[in-house]
Design a protein around this motif. Sequence first.
Motif, PDB file in Angstrom:
ATOM      1  N   GLY A  33       0.842  -1.186   0.000  1.00 48.07           N
ATOM      2  CA  GLY A  33       0.000   0.000   0.000  1.00 48.07           C
ATOM      3  C   GLY A  33       0.875   1.232   0.000  1.00 48.07           C
ATOM      4  N   ALA A  34       0.542   2.200   0.849  1.00 50.36           N
ATOM      5  CA  ALA A  34       1.356   3.414   0.956  1.00 50.36           C
ATOM      6  C   ALA A  34       2.790   3.080   1.320  1.00 50.36           C
ATOM      7  N   CYS A  35       2.964   2.021   2.114  1.00 47.71           N
ATOM      8  CA  CYS A  35       4.311   1.600   2.511  1.00 47.71           C
ATOM      9  C   CYS A  35       5.192   1.343   1.296  1.00 47.71           C
ATOM     10  N   HIS A  36       4.649   0.641   0.313  1.00 51.18           N
ATOM     11  CA  HIS A  36       5.437   0.301  -0.867  1.00 51.18           C
ATOM     12  C   HIS A  36       5.446   1.429  -1.904  1.00 51.18           C
ATOM     13  N   GLU A  37       4.451   2.294  -1.869  1.00 47.16           N
ATOM     14  CA  GLU A  37       4.534   3.489  -2.714  1.00 47.16           C
ATOM     15  C   GLU A  37       5.738   4.335  -2.283  1.00 47.16           C
ATOM     16  N   ILE A  38       5.892   4.504  -0.971  1.00 43.46           N
ATOM     17  CA  ILE A  38       7.047   5.248  -0.452  1.00 43.46           C
ATOM     18  C   ILE A  38       8.335   4.508  -0.790  1.00 43.46           C
ATOM     19  N   LEU A  39       8.311   3.183  -0.663  1.00 42.89           N
ATOM     20  CA  LEU A  39       9.470   2.356  -1.013  1.00 42.89           C
ATOM     21  C   LEU A  39       9.893   2.599  -2.466  1.00 42.89           C
ATOM     22  N   HIS A  40       8.921   2.554  -3.379  1.00 40.58           N
ATOM     23  CA  HIS A  40       9.245   2.719  -4.805  1.00 40.58           C
ATOM     24  C   HIS A  40       9.788   4.122  -5.078  1.00 40.58           C
ATOM     25  N   ALA A  41       9.245   5.125  -4.379  1.00 43.10           N
ATOM     26  CA  ALA A  41       9.738   6.488  -4.566  1.00 43.10           C
ATOM     27  C   ALA A  41      11.170   6.626  -4.054  1.00 43.10           C
ATOM     28  N   LEU A  42      11.471   6.010  -2.917  1.00 39.03           N
ATOM     29  CA  LEU A  42      12.833   6.046  -2.391  1.00 39.03           C
ATOM     30  C   LEU A  42      13.785   5.289  -3.312  1.00 39.03           C
ATOM     31  N   GLU A  48      13.799  -2.861   4.618  1.00 38.46           N
ATOM     32  CA  GLU A  48      14.004  -1.776   5.572  1.00 38.46           C
ATOM     33  C   GLU A  48      13.178  -0.547   5.201  1.00 38.46           C
ATOM     34  N   ILE A  49      13.046  -0.255   3.904  1.00 41.22           N
ATOM     35  CA  ILE A  49      12.242   0.916   3.542  1.00 41.22           C
ATOM     36  C   ILE A  49      10.747   0.585   3.493  1.00 41.22           C
ATOM     37  N   ALA A  50      10.390  -0.684   3.291  1.00 36.90           N
ATOM     38  CA  ALA A  50       8.983  -1.072   3.406  1.00 36.90           C
ATOM     39  C   ALA A  50       8.510  -0.866   4.840  1.00 36.90           C
ATOM     40  N   GLY A  51       9.358  -1.263   5.793  1.00 35.64           N
ATOM     41  CA  GLY A  51       8.997  -1.093   7.195  1.00 35.64           C
ATOM     42  C   GLY A  51       8.872   0.370   7.581  1.00 35.64           C
ATOM     43  N   LEU A  52       9.822   1.202   7.147  1.00 38.24           N
ATOM     44  CA  LEU A  52       9.770   2.623   7.464  1.00 38.24           C
ATOM     45  C   LEU A  52       8.543   3.271   6.814  1.00 38.24           C
ATOM     46  N   GLY A  53       8.256   2.898   5.572  1.00 37.86           N
ATOM     47  CA  GLY A  53       7.066   3.428   4.910  1.00 37.86           C
ATOM     48  C   GLY A  53       5.796   3.055   5.653  1.00 37.86           C
TER      49      GLY A  53
END
Length: 359
Positions: free
Chosen positions: A245-254, A266-271
């Motif tokens: 969801g939003a977690c992986h949207e943020i992941l893909h942007a990073l 690590e970025i999925a968790g932070l997202g």
Amino acid sequence: MPLLSRMLASPVSVDIRAGAVDDLPELLAQRRLSSGGDVLVAVGRSTGEEIWDRIGHALPGAECFLVDGATLAEAQRLQDRLGARGYDAVVAIGGGRTLDVAKYAATRAALPMVAVATNLAHDGLCSPVASLEHPHGKGSFGVAMPLAVLVDLDYVRAAPAALVAGGVGDVVSNLSAVEDWLLSHEVTGEPLDGLALAFARTAAEAVIARTDSIRDDAFLVVLAEALVLSGLAMSVAGTSRPCSGACHEILHALDAAHPGRFQHGEIAGLGALFATHLRGHHERLAVMRACLQRHGLPVTPADLGLDAAEFTAAVLAAPGTRPDRYTILEHLALDAEQTAAEVARFVAGEPTGAVVAPR
């Protein structure tokens, strides 16, 4: 006649234990994948090559293919190799990059694929999705899920800690992805699949409250099972929705802004933490944060070496990575100033100032 059941795509075998890879030839024969070991074994560098050197003699008809990068071109190269002769199956040995290349090539070649995972970095070991780079970025491609999954704890223990703990971040992010799916269902009418939700949520709950660590075999077994359940959730749903969801949207942007800099989990968790902050689910946020900290995973942008402006930019870019997906980011539609303020609150451990419509 009423429909009383449905068929679910799933592996015919899941084997998670120390020494599992030694029984690969027996698995191929017993499951009638290849009685003579006439398979193409796709291996990653280092560990995959080491395993091939150790068991290759037990597969007299097998040939080895060294995977060099998780790219669409590399997957095409493997597919071309598969077309050169009549292999019975593909066996992929390595981490997520190797498995994704093999899943894509095996699907296009209409061959069964066995995944032998050497780390637990993310849920790709059993998912119907392959993440591959191409000249214009990185894409997620629908593929057939592995017909069998082996996780050898001897090799998982020997993997870099970050490649094992990363799986924790990916599984925990399911809790955020599930909330996004429920939100979309209520706001946009997007259909839900209760079984997929149950698999995704159960996977995360199995991991999040445990107090043992990746140094313990009992935890590794549960984590591996949770990653398999996440793959099944996506298979049931026919989409990555229950785990993304939003977690992986943020992941893909990073990923797009800093290619190759971060581990997936690590970025999925932070997202997931930031998305949970935006929802105002403070108790759940505290539990998720404690779990990630326990496993040495980042809980603030600074833990990744990012400043607030860089993380804010990623959050603003995130909805554009999946324009078909409705999450808390699309729901709130924060502008640049509001997003920066929320990132500041998140970093400071303060409650959200965003207004979320109740569900």
